[in-house]
Design a protein around this motif. Sequence first.
Motif, short mmCIF file in Angstrom:
data_model
loop_
_atom_site.label_atom_id
_atom_site.label_comp_id
_atom_site.label_asym_id
_atom_site.label_seq_id
_atom_site.Cartn_x
_atom_site.Cartn_y
_atom_site.Cartn_z
N GLY A 136 98.63 2.78 -26.16
CA GLY A 136 98.36 4.11 -26.71
C GLY A 136 96.90 4.35 -27.04
O GLY A 136 96.13 3.42 -27.28
N GLU A 137 96.55 5.64 -27.04
CA GLU A 137 95.16 6.05 -27.32
C GLU A 137 94.70 5.56 -28.70
O GLU A 137 93.51 5.29 -28.90
CB GLU A 137 95.08 7.59 -27.23
CG GLU A 137 93.70 8.19 -27.39
CD GLU A 137 92.80 8.05 -26.15
OE1 GLU A 137 93.31 7.98 -25.02
OE2 GLU A 137 91.57 7.99 -26.36
N ALA A 138 95.66 5.44 -29.64
CA ALA A 138 95.28 5.02 -31.00
C ALA A 138 94.64 3.63 -31.01
O ALA A 138 93.94 3.26 -31.96
CB ALA A 138 96.51 5.03 -31.91
N PRO A 184 94.11 -0.29 -11.92
CA PRO A 184 94.71 0.83 -12.64
C PRO A 184 96.21 0.93 -12.38
O PRO A 184 96.65 0.75 -11.25
CB PRO A 184 93.99 2.06 -12.06
CG PRO A 184 93.44 1.62 -10.74
CD PRO A 184 93.21 0.14 -10.83
N THR A 185 96.97 1.20 -13.43
CA THR A 185 98.43 1.32 -13.26
C THR A 185 98.96 2.71 -13.57
O THR A 185 100.15 2.96 -13.43
CB THR A 185 99.19 0.29 -14.13
OG1 THR A 185 98.92 0.59 -15.51
CG2 THR A 185 98.77 -1.14 -13.81
N THR A 186 98.10 3.63 -14.03
CA THR A 186 98.54 5.03 -14.10
C THR A 186 97.83 5.80 -12.99
O THR A 186 96.74 5.40 -12.55
CB THR A 186 98.21 5.71 -15.46
OG1 THR A 186 96.78 5.72 -15.63
CG2 THR A 186 98.86 5.01 -16.63
N LEU A 187 98.44 6.92 -12.59
CA LEU A 187 97.80 7.73 -11.55
C LEU A 187 96.46 8.27 -12.05
O LEU A 187 95.49 8.35 -11.30
CB LEU A 187 98.75 8.87 -11.15
CG LEU A 187 98.30 9.75 -10.00
CD1 LEU A 187 98.14 8.94 -8.71
CD2 LEU A 187 99.29 10.90 -9.78
N ALA A 209 105.81 3.64 -9.58
CA ALA A 209 107.27 3.84 -9.61
C ALA A 209 107.80 3.89 -11.04
O ALA A 209 108.83 4.51 -11.30
CB ALA A 209 107.96 2.73 -8.83
N THR A 210 107.10 3.25 -11.97
CA THR A 210 107.61 3.22 -13.35
C THR A 210 106.99 4.30 -14.23
O THR A 210 107.28 4.36 -15.43
CB THR A 210 107.35 1.83 -13.98
OG1 THR A 210 105.98 1.48 -13.76
CG2 THR A 210 108.25 0.77 -13.38
N LEU A 211 106.15 5.16 -13.67
CA LEU A 211 105.55 6.22 -14.49
C LEU A 211 106.60 7.27 -14.85
O LEU A 211 107.42 7.63 -14.01
CB LEU A 211 104.40 6.92 -13.74
CG LEU A 211 103.16 6.09 -13.43
CD1 LEU A 211 102.16 6.93 -12.63
CD2 LEU A 211 102.51 5.57 -14.71
N1 LIG Z 1 86.25 6.52 -17.95
C1 LIG Z 1 86.53 7.69 -17.41
O1 LIG Z 1 85.80 8.19 -16.56
C2 LIG Z 1 87.77 8.40 -17.83
C3 LIG Z 1 88.23 9.49 -17.09
C4 LIG Z 1 89.43 10.09 -17.46
C5 LIG Z 1 90.14 9.59 -18.56
N2 LIG Z 1 89.65 8.55 -19.27
C6 LIG Z 1 90.40 8.01 -20.42
O2 LIG Z 1 91.65 7.54 -19.95
C7 LIG Z 1 92.59 7.60 -21.03
C8 LIG Z 1 93.87 8.22 -20.52
O3 LIG Z 1 94.37 7.42 -19.46
P1 LIG Z 1 95.92 7.12 -19.31
O4 LIG Z 1 96.69 8.38 -19.35
O5 LIG Z 1 96.07 6.21 -18.15
O6 LIG Z 1 96.22 6.39 -20.71
P2 LIG Z 1 96.91 5.02 -21.10
O7 LIG Z 1 96.13 3.87 -20.63
O8 LIG Z 1 97.20 5.08 -22.56
O9 LIG Z 1 98.29 5.05 -20.32
C9 LIG Z 1 99.26 6.02 -20.68
C10 LIG Z 1 100.61 5.32 -20.97
O10 LIG Z 1 101.14 4.84 -19.74
C11 LIG Z 1 101.61 3.52 -19.89
N3 LIG Z 1 101.56 2.92 -18.55
C12 LIG Z 1 100.49 2.45 -17.89
N4 LIG Z 1 100.83 2.09 -16.64
C13 LIG Z 1 102.16 2.32 -16.52
C14 LIG Z 1 103.07 2.16 -15.46
N5 LIG Z 1 102.70 1.73 -14.25
N6 LIG Z 1 104.37 2.50 -15.67
C15 LIG Z 1 104.76 2.99 -16.88
N7 LIG Z 1 103.93 3.17 -17.92
C16 LIG Z 1 102.64 2.85 -17.73
C17 LIG Z 1 100.68 2.94 -20.92
O11 LIG Z 1 101.24 1.81 -21.53
C18 LIG Z 1 100.51 4.10 -21.88
O12 LIG Z 1 101.58 4.14 -22.78
C19 LIG Z 1 91.93 8.38 -22.14
O13 LIG Z 1 91.52 7.50 -23.14
C20 LIG Z 1 90.72 9.03 -21.46
O14 LIG Z 1 89.65 9.23 -22.35
C21 LIG Z 1 88.49 7.93 -18.92
#
Ligand SMILES: NC(=O)c1ccc[n+]([C@@H]2O[C@H](COP(=O)([O-])OP(=O)(O)OC[C@H]3O[C@@H](n4cnc5c(N)ncnc54)[C@H](O)[C@@H]3O)[C@@H](O)[C@H]2O)c1
Length: 373
Positions: A75-77, A131-134, A174-176
């Motif tokens: 989480g962001e926190a 990276p694991t989020t889109l 797939a898990t997002l």
């Molecule tokens: N550095 C940069 O250029 C840049 C650009 C855009 C955003 N950001 C930063 O990125 C952050 C937001 O990124 P985010 O949305 O990835 O946040 P995050 O890393 O908190 O991920 C969001 C949630 O997805 C979960 N998660 C991650 N991978 C998963 C998966 N494969 N399957 C299921 N759940 C998964 C995480 O545990 C978390 O709860 C912010 O802090 C923002 O400031 C940075």
Amino acid sequence: MQTLSIHCSKSYNILIGQGLLDQAGEIISPLCPDSKMCVITDSNVKDLYGGDNNPLYRSLKQAVHKVFEYVFPAGEASKTMTTIEGILDFLAAHHFDRNDVLIALGGGVTGDMTGFAAAIYMRGIRFIQIPTTLLACVDSSIGGKTGVDLPAGKNLAGAFWHPELVVIDPAVFATLTPDLWRDGLAEMIKAGMIADASILQDLAVQTETVAGQTEPFADSLDPIRNLTSLIVKALQVKAAIVEADEREAGQRQLLNFGHTIGHAIEECSNFAISHGHAVAIGSVLAAAGAERLGWSSAGNADLLRDLLLKYGYDLDPGFDAPALANAALSDKKRRGDQITIVYPVRPGNCKLKLLPIDDLQQFIAFGLDYLMP
Ligand SMILES: NC(=O)c1ccc[n+]([C@@H]2O[C@H](COP(=O)([O-])OP(=O)(O)OC[C@H]3O[C@@H](n4cnc5c(N)ncnc54)[C@H](O)[C@@H]3O)[C@@H](O)[C@H]2O)c1
Ligand SMILES: [Zn+2]
């Protein structure tokens, strides 16, 4: 597997391919044959893709002589100096030195913090982004911005520090949840609007789920077609902009399309509205405000709104123009008595314009008139 390269103060590759996590050890170890590695990940991602029984760790442990893991609460926190201190203490306790490498396994929070820890530990060590989020895949994992939030605001402390390599395995998406998909899709749509209209066209023609139903993409965004090619296009947009203006002296501000008002929405909602959703709403408001002021001809706001509705976004910002303007003006992107607005001229082309801060509330009000008539 596809390979992209980015060339700025540092050149590095971005590898994209299904199943790459299983080969991570083989891919990474030649870059740092005698290094210890520390995988930094959050509590959710550890359960999904971390731990000894997962392909990434198995492959790393076969190829690299010592692999450590540091897990922080998801989480962001957690994106704070306190977490960074915990990471640095862990590295020191395990005798990490300049030859060793960090691996960011997770979303943007993990990537931003791992990059920042790498930037400052022993005045800079190497790190790799997985990276694991889109959102992290198309946006935060490249470009070199790393950092943490301070009580006074988001991303207020950080460093420019580039990874050695970015490894993207779309299988992890797939898990997002649908909301996490939409967060990433918003940044992809942003990239399309800034510099590659074919991203928007490709997303606009997708109407079917894998089961052949014509439901909107509200419940599952998993079957997005041509995902890898869309990811590549979005990365190419970001890479080209970063290459031209790494330190955000000018053109890199284009990547803030939707973000000036988006950040204000996030803040007003006390971060209950996620970054990607807020950016999505902010992009429609900016496009509509620009049309109303005659900066661009009509059509861009309609295009964005229709596309976002199709993918199941809730476009109600829930706040009025004075509240949003007030929050936007406390943002670090304000320059004296003017604020930079990014607006679309046409799909695939955005421009920057300085707006006097006194006019911002009206600009947002014009956007709200359009979106919430
Ligand atoms: N550095 C940069 O250029 C840049 C650009 C855009 C955003 N950001 C930063 O990125 C952050 C937001 O990124 P985010 O949305 O990835 O946040 P995050 O890393 O908190 O991920 C969001 C949630 O997805 C979960 N998660 C991650 N991978 C998963 C998966 N494969 N399957 C299921 N759940 C998964 C995480 O545990 C978390 O709860 C912010 O802090 C923002 O400031 C940075
Ligand atoms: Zn963003």
